[in-house]
Design an enzyme around this catalytic site. Structure first.
Site, mmCIF file in Angstrom:
data_model
loop_
_atom_site.group_PDB
_atom_site.id
_atom_site.type_symbol
_atom_site.label_atom_id
_atom_site.label_comp_id
_atom_site.label_asym_id
_atom_site.label_seq_id
_atom_site.Cartn_x
_atom_site.Cartn_y
_atom_site.Cartn_z
ATOM 1 N N LEU A 44 -6.955 11.201 5.188
ATOM 2 C CA LEU A 44 -5.640 10.615 5.406
ATOM 3 C C LEU A 44 -5.027 10.302 4.050
ATOM 4 O O LEU A 44 -5.727 10.292 3.035
ATOM 5 C CB LEU A 44 -5.758 9.338 6.246
ATOM 6 C CG LEU A 44 -6.280 9.520 7.673
ATOM 7 C CD1 LEU A 44 -6.438 8.159 8.347
ATOM 8 C CD2 LEU A 44 -5.355 10.408 8.484
ATOM 9 N N SER A 45 -3.738 10.000 4.032
ATOM 10 C CA SER A 45 -3.109 9.748 2.731
ATOM 11 C C SER A 45 -3.744 8.570 2.011
ATOM 12 O O SER A 45 -3.827 8.562 0.782
ATOM 13 C CB SER A 45 -1.602 9.533 2.894
ATOM 14 O OG SER A 45 -1.330 8.442 3.744
ATOM 15 N N GLU A 46 -4.221 7.565 2.756
ATOM 16 C CA GLU A 46 -4.890 6.428 2.118
ATOM 17 C C GLU A 46 -6.026 5.900 2.991
ATOM 18 O O GLU A 46 -5.910 5.844 4.214
ATOM 19 C CB GLU A 46 -3.916 5.257 1.885
ATOM 20 C CG GLU A 46 -2.698 5.593 1.059
ATOM 21 C CD GLU A 46 -2.972 5.750 -0.414
ATOM 22 O OE1 GLU A 46 -4.094 5.414 -0.863
ATOM 23 O OE2 GLU A 46 -2.053 6.221 -1.128
ATOM 24 N N THR A 47 -7.105 5.493 2.324
ATOM 25 C CA THR A 47 -8.149 4.680 2.932
ATOM 26 C C THR A 47 -8.224 3.377 2.147
ATOM 27 O O THR A 47 -8.317 3.394 0.917
ATOM 28 C CB THR A 47 -9.514 5.388 2.905
ATOM 29 O OG1 THR A 47 -9.432 6.585 3.699
ATOM 30 C CG2 THR A 47 -10.609 4.501 3.479
ATOM 31 N N CYS A 71 -0.247 0.646 -2.762
ATOM 32 C CA CYS A 71 -0.001 1.347 -1.504
ATOM 33 C C CYS A 71 0.506 0.342 -0.480
ATOM 34 O O CYS A 71 -0.129 -0.692 -0.259
ATOM 35 C CB CYS A 71 -1.275 2.022 -0.997
ATOM 36 S SG CYS A 71 -1.035 2.836 0.600
#
Length: 260
Positions: A44-47, A71
């Protein structure tokens, strides 16, 4: 070792919209390499990973390729996990991050983040940016990202950038924006250098966009939309040198992963 994990749709009014983020609450920090591997596996774009630190929570974010300094949507998702899944009872959460302390409060069904505003600087309209979008923008600014302003909402909707050219730029990503008839402004965000061809909703981008639109529209409260395929709406309020970003979250998944 089993690790609890949550997938949250942030800046979403319902499932399958907004920006999905994975959230991993940790008892103590695991290695940077392992966090990066988990983020790459999640794809995903961020964890987001957080660890309780006295009355605060230390928070870090990883894209599939690297750690980032700020983020928004994964911060919103982390706050949702604490408030809604881990029975956090205080009025606000203070996250310690590489961008300083970030504050999140719950207001009814929404979550309000308090972030520092990012200053923007006028920049030249380079041939590389013009070629990447096949269209000359009105103006370009730099901050954490390139802020590229186009004439109208149709330019934002129809943009099909050359990601190879964008990947060669020196900043984190490129945020394109224009005014809108329905919203105060619209936007899209591309960060192929970090493994994110297009981000569905980019909370941190609004900490820069508000610097431009507050001057352009001479106002401090905004209703904006990110025009990705999933889409997401963001409410923004400029308060001195801070910006409050509001949005809702929906839990998509809760489970465990195996860490050997």
């Amino acid at each position: 070792m089993k690790q609890q994990i949550y997938q949250i749709d942030a800046f979403a009014n319902r499932l399958f919209e907004g920006n999905p983020a994975m959230v991993c609450p940790l008892e103590e920090w695991i290695s940077d390499d392992l966090m990066q591997q988990i983020a790459a596996e999640n794809n995903l774009s961020e964890t987001a990973f957080f660890v309780k630190n006295n009355s605060k929570y230390a928070l870090r974010w990883f894209t599939p390729k690297s750690e980032v300094d700020m983020c928004g949507h994964a911060t919103l998702a982390a706050a949702y996990v604490l408030f809604e899944c881990m029975n956090y009872n205080d009025e606000m959460i203070i996250f310690e991050t590489k961008s300083g302390d970030l504050i999140v409060q719950k207001e009814d069904e929404s979550f309000v983040m308090d972030f520092p505003v990012q200053a923007i600087n006028p920049s030249n309209i380079t041939e590389q940016i013009e070629k990447a979008f096949g269209l000359k923008p009105i103006s370009v600014f730099t901050s954490m990202d390139y802020i590229v302003v186009f004439e109208n909402e149709k330019d934002i909707l129809n943009a099909k950038p050359n990601l190879t050219l964008l990947k060669e730029l020196d900043l984190r990503g490129v945020c394109i924006t224009s005014g809108s008839k329905e919203y105060d402004f619209v936007t899209r965000f591309f960060a192929p250098k970090y493994g994110i061809d297009e981000d569905p909703v980019t909370g941190s981008a609004f900490t820069q966009l508000i610097s431009y639109w507050s001057q352009k529209l001479v106002k401090k409260n905004f209703h904006a939309k990110q025009l990705s395929s999933r889409g997401g709406e963001v409410l923004c309020e400029l308060v001195d040198d801070r910006v409050k970003l509001s949005g809702k979250c929906i839990k998509y998944l809760e489970g465990e992963i195996e860490i050997i």
